[in-house]
Structure formats: C-alpha cells, structure tokens
Scaffold this active site. Structure first.
Site, PDB file in Angstrom:
ATOM      1  N   GLY A 273       0.794 -47.445  14.983  1.00 46.59           N
ATOM      2  CA  GLY A 273       2.021 -46.910  15.562  1.00 46.59           C
ATOM      3  C   GLY A 273       1.813 -45.598  16.306  1.00 46.59           C
ATOM      4  N   ALA A 274       1.163 -44.650  15.649  1.00 45.64           N
ATOM      5  CA  ALA A 274       0.991 -43.339  16.250  1.00 45.64           C
ATOM      6  C   ALA A 274       0.018 -42.533  15.405  1.00 45.64           C
ATOM      7  CB  ALA A 274       2.330 -42.614  16.329  1.00 45.64           C
ATOM      8  N   MET A 275      -0.374 -41.361  15.927  1.00 42.55           N
ATOM      9  CA  MET A 275      -1.363 -40.554  15.227  1.00 42.55           C
ATOM     10  C   MET A 275      -1.025 -39.071  15.345  1.00 42.55           C
ATOM     11  SD  MET A 275      -4.114 -40.398  13.470  1.00 42.55           S
ATOM     12  CE  MET A 275      -4.659 -38.787  12.909  1.00 42.55           C
ATOM     13  N   GLU A 276      -1.117 -38.391  14.207  1.00 43.15           N
ATOM     14  CA  GLU A 276      -0.596 -37.024  14.083  1.00 43.15           C
ATOM     15  C   GLU A 276      -1.567 -35.921  14.481  1.00 43.15           C
ATOM     16  OE1 GLU A 276      -1.402 -39.083  11.433  1.00 43.15           O
ATOM     17  OE2 GLU A 276      -2.262 -37.939   9.794  1.00 43.15           O
ATOM     18  N   ASN A 277      -2.511 -36.165  15.417  1.00 42.50           N
ATOM     19  CA  ASN A 277      -3.464 -35.131  15.826  1.00 42.50           C
ATOM     20  C   ASN A 277      -2.759 -33.784  16.032  1.00 42.50           C
ATOM     21  OD1 ASN A 277      -5.292 -37.423  16.397  1.00 42.50           O
ATOM     22  ND2 ASN A 277      -3.813 -37.726  18.045  1.00 42.50           N
TER      23      ASN A 277
ATOM     24  N   HIS B 169       7.873 -39.024  11.412  1.00 38.89           N
ATOM     25  CA  HIS B 169       6.711 -39.162  10.534  1.00 38.89           C
ATOM     26  C   HIS B 169       5.518 -38.341  11.066  1.00 38.89           C
ATOM     27  CE1 HIS B 169       4.096 -41.486   7.718  1.00 38.89           C
ATOM     28  NE2 HIS B 169       3.185 -41.219   8.641  1.00 38.89           N
ATOM     29  N   GLU B 170       5.193 -38.546  12.331  1.00 37.52           N
ATOM     30  CA  GLU B 170       4.011 -37.842  12.870  1.00 37.52           C
ATOM     31  C   GLU B 170       4.266 -36.339  12.901  1.00 37.52           C
ATOM     32  OE1 GLU B 170       1.560 -39.734  12.895  1.00 37.52           O
ATOM     33  OE2 GLU B 170       2.688 -41.612  12.930  1.00 37.52           O
TER      34      GLU B 170
ATOM     35  N   HIS C 113       3.832 -34.757   9.525  1.00 35.97           N
ATOM     36  CA  HIS C 113       2.425 -34.625   9.133  1.00 35.97           C
ATOM     37  C   HIS C 113       1.882 -33.226   9.449  1.00 35.97           C
ATOM     38  CE1 HIS C 113       0.825 -38.273   7.475  1.00 35.97           C
ATOM     39  NE2 HIS C 113       1.044 -39.035   8.521  1.00 35.97           N
TER      40      HIS C 113
ATOM     41  N   GLU D  43       0.060 -39.635   3.261  1.00 30.00           N
ATOM     42  CA  GLU D  43       0.860 -40.749   3.781  1.00 30.00           C
ATOM     43  C   GLU D  43       2.086 -41.053   2.916  1.00 30.00           C
ATOM     44  OE1 GLU D  43       0.664 -41.468   6.651  1.00 30.00           O
ATOM     45  OE2 GLU D  43      -1.385 -40.986   7.258  1.00 30.00           O
TER      46      GLU D  43
HETATM   47  N1  B3K Z   1      -2.387 -41.312  10.136  1.00 28.23           N
HETATM   48  C1  B3K Z   1      -2.248 -42.372  11.094  1.00 28.23           C
HETATM   49  C2  B3K Z   1      -2.880 -43.649  10.681  1.00 28.23           C
HETATM   50  C3  B3K Z   1      -4.308 -43.768  11.041  1.00 28.23           C
HETATM   51  C4  B3K Z   1      -4.806 -45.161  10.752  1.00 28.23           C
HETATM   52  C5  B3K Z   1      -6.247 -45.258  10.942  1.00 28.23           C
HETATM   53  N2  B3K Z   1      -6.733 -46.599  10.742  1.00 28.23           N
HETATM   54  C6  B3K Z   1      -0.826 -42.616  11.434  1.00 28.23           C
HETATM   55  C7  B3K Z   1       0.151 -42.230  10.419  1.00 28.23           C
HETATM   56  O1  B3K Z   1       0.186 -42.714   9.304  1.00 28.23           O
HETATM   57  O2  B3K Z   1       0.921 -41.361  10.705  1.00 28.23           O
HETATM   58 ZN    ZN Z   2       1.192 -41.101   8.423  1.00 29.26          ZN
END
Ligand code: B3K
Ligand code: ZN
Length: 883
Positions: free
Chosen positions: A283-287, A319-320, A323, A342
């Site tokens: 879905g997305a990633m919280e970099n 959610h992101e 994080h 998570e």
């Molecule tokens: N932390 C990422 C998920 C990464 C999955 C890697 N296979 C997104 C999330 O849970 O917000």
């Molecule tokens: Zn997450």
C-alpha cells in the site's frame, strides 16, 4: 581499485559460503539469537549518479566500534544481487575483505574507520520492486525490510541507526524532481545535469531510506504544528493526476492534527513529501519525510474512486504518517519486533478513522478484516504469534497477525487501562524510547508503568499463537445471573499446551421486559475457567458479550434464536447488535450446509432472520451506514471457518438460497429502501454514503431472487451513476448475471476508463470476483488481455487476488481454480517473489476443506515445491503450508 574477488582475510568469525548450499533451504533466523551489531554507523554519505539502466552509488560509511557489543575484527555489510565496483578503507586499501554469499565482509583493525563502497545497479531490470527500481520512467525505492542491500553494501538491520546525507545527480529533463529523506540543503546545475543534496537530521535505520527522481508535479499545502512549526506538504504525482490529490492532502492534514490531539505527537521536519507510484508491492511506505505510496492510496475523485477507496486513502495516509513516531522515531530492534510498530500503528490508524467517520461502522469493518484474514491465518499452517520466533524470509511476516491481531492486542491494553491511563502509557513509551530501536517488551513495560497495569500474564498474547475460544454459559440462580466462562487456546504449528491468557470481555445483561440493561461491565477471564455473579434479576437476562469486540476471540455459546433476534433489534452496542445479526445467519448457514437442519428448523431459522432484518430496516434510530452493516450477510469465508472439512459448494448454495429467501420475503421493504436511497444526491456525507451502500446491497439481494429484474435495476443504476460507488456496485452485481446489461456495462466501463490504470484494475477485479458460472473462463481470457501484465502488482492482484478470494471460482469442484493459482505462483515467482508468495496462503487452507478439494489443493502445493528454483519467499510459504 578492482577488488571484485580479492582473497578473503582468514577470520574465524566469518561464516564461509557453503559450497553445498542448497538454495531451496534458506537458513532459519531465530529471535533468541539476537546480538547487537559490533559497529555503530553514526554517519552515512550517499552519492547517486542516476540513470534508468545504470545508477552508480558511492556510499561512505563512518563506522566505530559499538561499546555495547562484542569486539569483532570485521564488519559484515549485507548485499543482495549487487556487484561491488570498488572498496576503500580510510581512503586507501582495506586490511582485507571477502564476498561471503551476498554479503561483503571487511576487516577493520582500528576503532574508527571510513569505508567507501561503489556499486552499480540497473533499476530498469529490477522487477522485484525492492531497492532502487524504475516505474513508468521515474526512479524510486522500497527498502523495508531488506531492500537497501540491493542498493549498496550496508548493515541492513533496523538496529543500526545512521544520519544520512545524500547527493544525487541526473539528467534534468528526465528527472526534473529529485527527492530524498529530510531537508533539501542545496541544489545546482551542470549543463543538462542537475543535482540536489539532502540531509536528514534524524538518525534512522536503512529500511527508512528513500529516494525518488522523476517528472512529477505536486499539490502543495502547509501545516502549522502545535508548537508553531510551519511544515511544507507536497503530494507528488504524474502530470494529469493532480486533480485527484485533494483528498490525500486533506487526509494528511487531518492526520497531523489528530496525532497532536490524541497522542500528543508533533511532526519533526520542515517538509513532508508523499509520492505516488504505480508499481508498488504494497500500500505505502513510511520512509522518513518521504512517504512513497501506491497510487491506489493517493488518487481519488468521485468519478473514479469509491467510498471504500476514499476511506482506504484516509486510513493509509494516516497510517504512514503515524509511523513517524511509532516506527521512525522509535523503530524496531529486529524484525521479530515488527508488531511494535505495525500493530501499534494499525491501532492508531483505526482510532483515527473511527474519529473521522462513523466509529461503530469502522469497528465492524476492522473486525470483519480480522476475521476474514487473521482468524484463518491463526487456525492454519502459517499461524504465528504477533511476535514471531523465527523466519526464513521476513517479507512473509507482514501478516494480518502482526498487523491486525497486533492492533487488537494493544487495543485490549487500552480497554483494560481506560483511555486516559493508556495515554499515560503511550507517553511513557515515547519519552523512554525516543531515538531507539526498541522491542515489544519495551512497549509493554512502558504501558505497564505509565498506565499502572500489571501485564505479567498479558504478555502471553505476544508469544502464543491461535485464536482463543471462550465458552460462555449463563444461568439464573436465585436472583443472580451466573456467568461461567472458560477458555482454550488451540494448538498451532510448533506450539501445544498453551497457557490461559487474560481476556477482557465487555458485557451487559438485558432485562427481557424493559429491553434495557443496568450498565456495561468489564470482566477479565484470566484462568482456564471462572464464574462471575451479577444481581439482582427476577428472571434470566439476555447476555450481550464481547461488546465492541473487546477481545479477539471466538465466542461459543448456546443461545436461543429469539435472544439473538432480541439483541439484533435493540442492543445499544452497535458491534454487539451486528454480531447478534451475524450469529443468527451464521448459525443457520452452518447447520444448513453441514446437513444437520430439519425442515422445521430451517423454516424457523429463516423466519427469525427475516424478522430481525425487518426490524433493522424499520429502525429509524440508526443511520444507513450502520443499517448497511446490519443487513449484510456473513462472508462465505467466515462461514467456512466455523466448519470442519467445509464444502464451499454447499455453503455457496445455502448462502445464495438464504439471500433469495430474504429478498423475496422483504421485497417491498427493500424496494422502498432502494427508492429512498436513490433520491439522495452525491456527496461525501455519511448520509449519502449510507444510501449508496444500501443501494448496491439491495441489488445483491435482488440478484439472488430475481436475476432478470436485478439485472434491469443494476443496468439502470449503472447508466444513471454519477459516481464510482454506484457504478462499480451496479457492475459488480451485473458481472454475476448472464444478461445483455452485463455485456453492455462491461464494454462501456472499459471504454469509459481505458488508460486509467486504477479503474481498469477494478474492471479486472470485478470480473474475477463474480458469481458468474463461467468465472474461470473469464479469468483465463483476462490473463490474455492486452492490458494484463505480470510486471504490475496492482494488476496481478486485481485479477488473481480477486479470483483467489472468490470461493465460487477458486474452489470450483474441478480443481481448476487451484491449478490456476499454482500456475500463477510459479510464473510470478521469478518476476516478483514477494507478490507471488502472497498467493500461497489461499492454497494453504487445504486442511480445512472436504477431502476431495483438500487433496487437490495439497497436490498443487507439492507441484510448486518441486519447481527447480524457488525464491526464498515462496519456498518458505509453501513448505510451511505443506506442514
Ligand atoms: N511498513 C510498510 C510495509 C513494508 C512491507 C515490506 N515487505 C508499510 C506499512 O505497514 O506502513
Ligand atoms: Zn505500517
């Protein structure tokens, strides 16, 4: 210096690559083996010379010995499918180094060094979408969990925190926008090339690194934090998508405000960027400061996105963003602690969405997800505790258990503590561990101390897998209501003889005459069995239990249908009311599809259900969103979960038959409800959303009793639709009915939205999910469609995930559905292992099926396991599923 294969330093600490290493049996990593990394990496400098086919990466790592770890003569830098171009230590030659498997091991004699590593990568060839890859002409990254090692050699583990400074350069016309984590500190040009330098002041693990370069446009806005920090916000998309970013931006601002108000968390940089990409594994990633999103969770307008899409975007943006504290400021010590970030962040996004919309409806939706995805996981071969003990490929542990059960476990702490005390607990956690890589134990201890709870026994929720079953018996003795509760936690792979867990159950006892109860109580069952007494009751009250779904357990009780009808009509806890309605239908369908129902009981059961539904339709005190929940039938998967050796064909037939019965018995009422709903104009109000939900729900009932009429109605809804919710709902119903309206709508939908990938995904998914008898042929034809590609995870999921979730197609008695998914896994595995492995659990349910289907499912798993070369991801899932 060309050092590609210089001889290794003899070194007892280095595990030599094993010549007999069998790629099919990757090693097991165990939680109990954790040791701190021997080196700290206080600063990391990265230089990227960007190109779609060739990107050159120079990494300069400042390293020093970690006083908290055992001294090591070497440093192990993880790599994955990358070539080392050159290596320097302190700007000269290293004392020694070797390539060990995928890793680079360098000998370091002193206490402090600078290591410079040059690698070259081809992003355009990266179909795994991990590390740096190309997506429609742009470059982007995905590093969690272990993707950074596909960019450069690095201690790619979450407990190594470093401060990153990044310089990137590339052709101006191809990559006009250059983004990274943190703040942009300098930019410049050099002919056709330009460059940007970024600095992120917050130390972070490598999995939070991100870089984006491409031709993008932004919606820009700003947010002023509670302490007056002015934050620039950007949502970057491809040109042409900009007018579909408003909802994402508004969701982001709401998230920032909410986290300040509810958890006291403030944003900590001057810039927050979101970038939408169309090729993304999840879905997305919280970099840090640069969230990368699947376009599905950014782009929306009424014409192309459903109400569900709108809610999904708000939830994932939240959610992101959340994080940033639960994940980034405090990260995980190791991947076994994944639920630390998570589970907690899912809880935070759930509470956020509850506050933004209808809290009761959101709670019901979340429970539905848990029961639909996590309960089956917990009762199958892939069951694991929310804090797993071992893994071979960590990507396989981004599961409903770690995420959703993880959230439920923390929610139980909140329920037991109360909101205020829980907040004290989370404050303690954030204060105590800010800037650290922490463990689940750190979290529990902080809640324990901050909230003043004793969680000694509660910790079992972190170590024991399996959904507890709670047996409930209510009796009436004298003037007391006597509640007997007992629990069992089922065996799961590798775990037997489980200990009792504390199970917080909210209950209320209703007086039958007045229809009222005297207050909600919280009982905590922390023994194998216990008895609770309540007074005083002149007659036996009606028990409402696990209100609000206060514990993620299965309730087992013998309750008369009339009590369920009573609760379904008046329980003041919305979840419990929904549950009574579901229990009524599930109980009936389980008996009907296992053949233990007499004709008389079938008639009584159906009448009870219709009576309860009628009361729901006529209840003026509830809104239509809630009415939609109460009128929804339990899913086929959920019914199957309640049955040993389930026969999906029978469940399907019984469920359709009940639907048809309801539709004809309540024809008038449903018709009136449809007409009323149709009158509301489009808006995002709860009222209008509720009306849209009801319209499509009513069409699904109609389809089961009078398909010709339903087809006409759905065709009409399709043609008149001025929004995607109505249009998709109508098309969903039409795909299951062989009619001229079906053909026309499918053609129209494709032509209308051709070129809009997200909407064409819906077109694929709706056909794959349909109840049409030829669904398998349809899916085969769609796999040959010009718009189908194995390279795009959204497209693969829209066709095959939808199909694997369609019991009608997937469980076809011929076994063809199973074969199709196994073929897909084999074909997709070399292209995108992570996505391929996600399809394995559907076949892994073989033990719960009737013998014929069970054997066919197992045979497909065996066929996959015999493939000559399988990824670590798929290998692990298939092996565990075979058990
Ligand atoms: N932390 C990422 C998920 C990464 C999955 C890697 N296979 C997104 C999330 O849970 O917000
Ligand atoms: Zn997450």
């Amino acid at each position: 210096m060309d050092i590609a294969r210089t001889p290794a330093t003899p070194d007892g600490n280095i595990e030599m690559a094993d010549a007999a290493f069998e790629p099919k049996a990757p090693p097991e990593i165990r939680r109990e083996d954790y040791t701190p990394f021997p080196w700290l990496v206080p600063a990391t400098h990265l230089t990227f010379e960007l190109g779609l086919e060739k990107t050159r990466v120079t990494a300069r790592l400042e390293v020093e010995r970690n006083p908290a770890a055992e001294v090591s003569p070497t440093i192990r830098l993880n790599g994955d499918a990358i070539e080392l171009v050159s290596l320097k230590c302190d700007d000269g030659e290293c004392a020694g180094h070797m390539i060990d498997g995928d890793d680079l091991v360098v000998t370091l004699e002193g206490d402090k060094h600078t290591i410079e590593i040059v690698t070259e990568i081809d992003p355009s060839a990266n179909s795994q979408l991990m590390g740096l890859y190309a997506s429609s002409g742009m470059l982007c990254t995905q590093c969690e969990a272990e993707g950074f090692r596909r960019i450069t050699f690095f201690p790619d583990r979450p407990d190594v925190l470093s401060t990153y400074t990044v310089r990137m350069s590339g052709p101006k016309d191809q990559f006009p926008i250059l983004l990274c984590n943190g703040n942009r500190v300098e930019t410049g040009e050099d002919g056709d090339t330009h460059w940007a330098e970024w600095h992120d002041p917050w130390p972070k693990p490598s999995y939070l690194f991100a870089l984006v370069a491409g031709d993008l446009v932004a919606r820009t806005d700003s947010f002023t934090t509670m302490n007056g920090r002015e934050v620039e916000l950007n949502v970057y998309v491809r040109e042409g998508d900009l007018d579909r970013t408003e909802h994402a931006m508004e969701s982001l601002k709401r998230s920032m405000k909410w986290d300040e108000e509810v958890f006291g968390r403030e944003y900590d940089l001057d810039l927050f960027n979101i970038v939408a990409v169309s090729d993304f594994n999840m879905g997305a990633m919280e970099n840090k400061g640069l969230n990368v999103f699947n376009t599905k969770y950014v782009l929306a307008d009424p014409e192309t996105a459903t109400d569900g899409d709108y809610d999904g975007i708000e939830g994932v943006i939240g959610h992101e963003y959340f994080h940033n504290w639960s994940g980034n400021r405090i990260t995980c010590r190791d991947w076994f602690q994944l639920s630390l970030k998570e589970g907690f962040t899912v809880l935070r996004d759930q509470l956020f969405s509850q506050d933004m919309g209808s809290a009761p409806v959101k709670r019901i939706e979340d429970v539905r997800v848990l029961r639909g995805a996590q309960f089956p996981e917990d009762s199958g071969p892939l069951a694991h505790p929310i804090r797993p003990d071992s893994y071979r490929e960590i990507s396989n542990f981004y599961t409903a258990t770690v995420y959703n059960k993880g959230a439920e476990v923390i929610r139980m702490m909140r329920t037991m503590a109360g909101e205020e005390a829980f907040r004290k607990g989370t404050d303690t956690y954030f204060d105590r561990h800010d800037g650290e890589a922490a463990t689940c134990e750190d979290f529990v201890k902080s809640i324990e101390d901050g909230a003043g709870l004793d969680l000694t026994q509660f910790r079992r929720w972190y170590s024991q897998a399996g959904t507890p079953r709670v047996r409930v018996d209510l009796s009436h003795e004298g003037d007391e209501a006597v509640l007997k509760l007992s629990q069992t936690v089922p065996d799961t792979p590798g775990q037997t003889d489980k200990q009792p867990m504390p199970i917080p159950l909210k209950i209320a006892l209703f007086d039958r005459e007045s229809g009222k109860h005297s207050g909600e109580e919280l009982v905590v069952l922390d023994k194998e069995s216990d008895t609770f007494r309540f007074g005083s009751f002149a007659s036996k009250p009606v028990l409402s239990i696990n209100r609000g779904f206060s514990a993620p357990v299965t309730i087992q009780r013998d309750i008369p249908g009339e009590d369920l009808v009573f609760l379904a009509a008046r329980d003041d806890d919305s979840f419990a009311r929904y549950e009574a309605m579901q229990d009524l239908m599930v109980g009936h369908l389980v008996s009907a599809s296992t053949g233990v129902l007499s004709d008389a009981d079938r008639e009584t059961g159906r009448r009870d259900i219709v009576r309860a539904l009628k009361a729901v339709i006529e209840d003026e005190a509830i809104d239509d969103l809630m009415r939609g929940e109460l009128l929804s039938m339990p899913s086929q998967t959920y019914i199957a979960e309640q049955i040993e050796a389930a026969d999906p064909g029978r469940i399907f037939d019984e469920r359709e038959a009940l639907k048809g019965f309801i539709a004809s018995e309540l024809k008038e009422e449903l018709h009136r409800l449809y007409d009323r709903s149709e009158k509301l104009p489009y808006s995002q109000s709860a009222e209008a959303k509720g009306a849209r939900k009801l319209k499509t729900l009513i069409l699904t009932y109609a389809a089961a009793s009078d398909p010709a009429k339903a087809s006409e109605l759905a065709g009409h809804q399709y043609d008149r639709a001025d929004n995607m919710t109505d249009r998709q709902g109508a098309l969903m119903v039409l795909t299951g009915i062989d009619s001229i309206e079906r053909t026309n709508a499918l053609i129209d939908f494709y032509n209308r939205y051709e070129g809009n990938a997200l909407v064409i995904d819906k077109w694929f998914a709706l056909q794959a999910m349909s109840l049409h008898p030829q669904v398998i042929e349809h899916v085969k034809a769609l796999a040959d469609h010009q718009d189908f590609t194995m390279k795009n995870p959204n497209r693969v999921r829209s066709l095959y995930m939808a199909f694997a979730g369609n019991p009608h197609g997937f469980h076809a008695a011929s076994g063809e559905g199973y074969r199709m998914i196994a073929d897909l896994i084999l074909a997709l595995d070399p292209i995108n292992a992570q996505t391929a492995a996600r399809f394995v659990p559907s076949l892994g349910k073989w033990r719960k099926m009737e013998p014929g289907r069970s054997a066919m499912m197992r045979a497909e798993l065996e066929r996959i396991s015999k493939a000559p070369k399988l990824s670590r991801d798929t290998f692990e899932q298939v092996t565990r599923s075979l058990g």
